[in-house]
Design an enzyme around this catalytic site. Structure first.
Site, short mmCIF file in Angstrom:
data_model
loop_
_atom_site.label_atom_id
_atom_site.label_comp_id
_atom_site.label_asym_id
_atom_site.label_seq_id
_atom_site.Cartn_x
_atom_site.Cartn_y
_atom_site.Cartn_z
N ASP A 1 0.86 -1.20 0.00
CA ASP A 1 0.00 0.00 0.00
C ASP A 1 0.90 1.25 0.00
OD1 ASP A 1 -2.01 2.03 1.58
OD2 ASP A 1 -3.11 0.51 0.45
N TYR B 1 -3.65 11.09 0.83
CA TYR B 1 -4.11 10.81 -0.53
C TYR B 1 -4.10 12.09 -1.35
CZ TYR B 1 -5.42 6.05 0.54
OH TYR B 1 -5.37 4.72 0.88
N HIS C 1 -4.60 -7.97 -0.11
CA HIS C 1 -3.90 -6.70 0.04
C HIS C 1 -3.14 -6.59 1.36
CE1 HIS C 1 -3.30 -2.43 -0.74
NE2 HIS C 1 -3.65 -2.21 0.52
#
Lengths: 447, 459
Positions: free
Chosen positions: A213, A363, A420
């Site tokens: 990630d 982000y 993930h």
């Protein structure tokens, strides 16, 4: 004459030496930068209080439930019926004091870098005779934390290999116990530089890095910034898709003539049907990314007030990103791979530190207009790289493409299972892959 | 022999075309069932019950308790509203809400117009029904349904209702206004089954008008209201006599649209572009792509994970307020993002803004309101209603700060009987609430246009 030959040598060195990205510098504290910085490393212990638990319980008790649509399972997001079960567990069985002890089983520290407190755990290995101790920094992502590594740490600090690891797991600034940056602009490059400074401060000149990630992007940047310090880079999220013409063409051809473009059977299984796996699924799963990359302060506001909202938001990812098929299950398949204790401990880290908003800001800071042309996106990685491609990872990258970003791929493993949150879900498999990768790198360098 | 064949083919083609045209013109809708469990056999309870908005001290105390336990987090230095709702200004809003906002007084204000509920297709539909106090000799009130959007409500129309039911000028038309709540919003019950999209809402609203005794009526809408009223016109072109919208997002990207994007900057006159059109559309990348991406994060997450997105907002009034009011800031004027206070109180009062938020809060409808996005977008953009034009006389009020701008030539692609297209002087997305006078004037213009051009069937 001598001068000219100097120039030629310089030119040769420039052509053959790996390109690095600029290191830069920053200041993230509140207000103006002072003249000196406190570089001491302080011991840190995670604490809780009766008030904290009572406040949490009070908020859980005042949850205002609404019914899910009939037969909607996890296709509209976190199912309200299953959420009731999670809340009941959280309220009546989850023991936060006990979990805090679990968190504190490894030593925690904090140190001020570029104006903000950076938190990390530092676990020393159990060294057997003849084993070399190798420092390894493991970086988490969103919505995870350093806690994701708690199952894999014992498998790395005690090994049967020639190498054994001294593990450092920091919290990205803005996440968990690391202070959030006060200034705009804190992206993965800034985090990478801060983590380099951390390793320097801890006395490490060469080390391995591992990440998934955001951790994959940050460790990637670390390798690009100071390749001389990064002995090896291991990623469980293969970030080598460049959407270049070559890659797009091979996607088209690869469906029918996979061998022509270097696709294995497993690649074909994971990549196709193209529209479904690469477009629709991504669109369906990236709403959070879109809102966090544009309005993080709004998106996180309610979640910082409502533990239920926070849990639903975070745990939805632990459901879908472990296996997209979980969307069709009434309970989202959460407890098939994780315990509620572990899942809620991770949520509590976000809750008790009020870090959901700054975690989302990351982000926005990274996904600006230049995200495809930013210097690190157009520079390759020259350190030895190990790639672990898990089958239920969100977007698959075939081994044939790894070379477009990574100049020195030592191992590319098609993992048999896992999604993930690989370190959290399949610590055994991941530890095995890290060890075999490191063994390869170490034997190469000894030759 | 060939002559006969040719004739047969010719006739066949004509018949087929006529047949197809007839079939294409009208949108079909099936009766749905949105209540809990299986559909009951037998007639549905179609009584109309008066409804009063109520509150209790428990409700207010609970709200205050939650406001008092807000955990805020400081915004980045110098970020204004560019990262979302600014924490400093949010503290001011929360303080006003906690100490000065009087919900009981606002509830009285809500109740100044008569409310009703009636069950249609298994769910309770709420609406406000305002009849004019006095009518001039020999005239009838024109029935007009006004439909809200997200994150608005019927309350957005409270400023414009008196301008339409008691117009100041004797030449103006007097209206009878019906403002429903979309199922899943405010006091309308939320559908219990999957699949409730704009066409389903339109079908229910047409039924509502019928139940109220109207065979012919007008419709007005913005945001989702614009889509729903458009669907109403497509479903019942004989009942809907006229359609007025203040939001006309570009529909399917046809050839004309593509060409106008490519060449419209150089040859604006060719596509009927005004200076304002050019300003809003070019540079295309910036205005149509980047700006759209920047403002549609909410749309993306609501279209995919509404139950997750709304979960925290149903528990945290501050979170709900930040989420909703951010839109009232940015969608009124995109420049407001650069203001420390988001420019909210320049066009709206905190009382009005918070009343709208309270409607979502007290009815717990934020999650169901978000589901509407998933139901409408997850089937793709190629739905039958998106491909069908609108043949009902229409009027478009184009506000300068509306989210998406459609020049006249794009609007006529879908609205084949466009009677008026008015570039408005000022105003943004929440036109009815922000510029009720301007909007009311434009509605009057559309109807008077019809009067002028002989369509007196209703009046």
């Amino acid at each position: 004459m001598v001068k000219e030959s100097h120039l030629w040598i310089h030119k040769l060195i420039y052509i053959y030496s790996p390109k690095t990205i600029p290191i830069g510098d920053g200041w993230w504290g509140a207000g103006e930068k002072p003249s000196t910085e406190d570089k001491t490393i302080h011991r840190f212990v995670v604490k809780t209080s009766v008030e904290e638990t009572e406040d949490l319980h009070r908020r859980i008790d005042q949850t205002r439930f609404t019914d899910p649509l009939e037969d909607s399972r996890f296709n509209y997001g976190f199912n309200s019926n299953y959420l009731r079960r999670v809340l009941s567990y959280w309220r009546h069985q989850f023991d936060w004091e006990k979990q805090v002890k679990v968190i504190n089983q490894y030593p925690h520290f904090k140190t001020k870098i570029e104006g903000i407190d950076v938190h990390f755990i530092h676990v020393r290995p159990v060294q057997k005779a003849g084993q070399t101790v190798l420092p390894l920094m493991m970086v988490h992502g969103w919505p995870g934390s350093f806690y994701e590594f708690y199952k894999i740490i014992p498998l790395l600090t005690k090994t049967d290999s020639d190498a054994v690891f001294e593990v450092i797991c920091p919290s990205i600034p803005g996440y968990g116990y690391s202070e959030a940056p006060h200034k705009k602009g804190f992206n993965t490059l800034e985090a990478a530089r801060i983590f380099h400074k951390l390793m320097e401060r801890l006395g490490f000149t060469e080390f391995y890095v591992q990440g998934g990630d955001w951790g994959a992007f940050i460790t990637n940047n670390m390798a690009q910034m100071k390749p001389e310090c990064v002995r090896g880079l291991h990623l469980n999220m293969v970030i080598a898709r460049t959407d270049s013409l070559g890659q797009l063409l091979s996607l088209v051809i690869g469906r029918y003539l996979p061998f022509l473009v270097g696709f294995t059977k497993e690649d074909v299984r994971r990549l196709y049907p193209y529209m479904e796996k690469n477009i629709y699924d991504i669109l369906r799963e990236s709403g959070y990314l879109h809102i966090q990359a544009t309005k993080p302060d709004t998106a996180g506001c309610g979640l910082n007030d409502s533990p239920v909202g926070l849990a639903a938001y975070i745990l939805e990812k632990f459901s879908s990103w472990t296996d997209l098929g979980n969307r069709d299950l009434e309970d989202g398949g959460l407890e098939r791979k994780f315990s509620l204790d572990d899942l809620l401990t991770n949520v509590m880290i976000y809750w008790t530190t009020c870090s959901i908003i700054p975690s989302m800001r990351f982000y926005k800071e990274n996904l600006k207009k230049d995200f495809k042309t930013r210097v690190d996106r157009v520079t390759s990685v020259y350190v030895p790289t190990g790639l672990a491609a898990f089958p239920d990872e969100l977007l698959h990258c075939p081994s044939a493409w790894a070379g477009s970003r990574f100049a020195d791929v030592c191992s590319f493993t098609y993992m048999p299972r896992g999604g993930h949150f690989a370190a959290f879900e399949e610590p055994q498999l991941m530890a095995q892959d890290i060890i075999q990768f490191v063994e390869k790198v170490e034997s190469k360098s000894h030759k | 022999m060939y002559k006969e064949l040719a004739l047969a083919l010719g006739l066949g083609t004509v018949v087929a075309l006529v047949f197809l045209k007839k079939r294409k013109s009208v949108l079909k809708a099936h009766d749905g069932w949105w209540g809990v469990g299986a559909c009951h056999q037998g007639p549905e309870d179609d009584s109309i019950r008066p409804f009063k908005v109520e509150t209790t001290s428990e409700e207010i105390e609970d709200l205050h308790r939650r406001l008092d336990q807000t955990r805020s987090f400081p915004s980045l230095e110098d970020s204004q509203f560019n990262y979302g709702f600014n924490s400093k200004y949010l503290e001011k809003v929360v303080s006003y809400w906690r100490n000065d906002f009087n919900w009981r007084k606002q509830v009285d204000k809500l109740n100044k117009y008569p409310h009703f509920k009636t069950k249609i297709e298994g769910i309770d539909i709420h609406y406000v029904h305002v009849k004019p106090k006095s009518l001039a000799e020999g005239t009838r009130a024109v029935p007009l349904m006004m439909v809200h959007g997200w994150p608005g409500s019927f309350y957005e129309f409270y400023g414009i209702i008196p301008l339409l039911t008691e117009p100041s000028s004797p030449d103006d038309i007097t209206f009878e206004i019906i403002c429903p709540s979309i199922p899943g919003y405010g006091f309308s019950e939320a559908p219990h089954k999957k699949g409730f999209d704009g066409v389903c809402a339109a079908h229910i609203f047409n039924k509502l008008m019928k139940r109220l005794g109207f065979n012919q009526y007008y419709v007005q809408g913005g945001d989702w209201g614009s889509l729903i009223t458009t669907n109403m016109a497509q479903l019942e072109p004989n009942a809907v006599k006229g359609l007025h919208i203040n939001f006309a997002p570009p529909g399917k990207a046809g050839l004309l649209m593509m060409l106008s994007i490519l060449f419209g900057r150089r040859f604006p006159k060719l596509f009927g572009f005004t200076e304002h059109d050019v300003k809003r559309l070019f540079p295309t990348m910036e205005k149509l792509v980047v700006d759209a991406i920047r403002e549609t994060g909410y749309m993306h997450i609501q279209s995919t994970k509404p139950d997750t997105a709304g979960r925290g907002l149903n528990d945290s009034p501050v979170g709900l307020a930040a989420y909703i009011l951010e839109k009232f800031s940015t969608w009124t004027d995109p420049e407001f993002k650069n203001l420390e206070d988001g420019g909210l109180e320049r066009k709206f009062s905190l009382d009005d803004l918070l009343t709208n938020v309270m409607i979502y809060w007290t009815s717990k409808s934020i999650i169901s309101s978000m589901r509407f996005y998933k139901e409408n977008f997850s089937k793709g953009l190629n739905q039958p209603h998106a491909k069908l034009p609108v043949y009902v006389p229409s009027g478009v009020a184009s506000f300068p700060n509306e989210l998406m701008h459609s020049p006249k030539s794009w609007v006529t692609q879908k609205y084949h009987k466009l009677k008026t297209y008015t570039p408005m002087a000022r105003g943004g997305h929440f036109a009815a609430m922000e510029e009720p006078q301007l909007l009311a004037e434009d509605v009057q213009i559309l109807l008077q246009f019809k009067l002028l051009y002989n369509d007196r069937s209703l009046l």
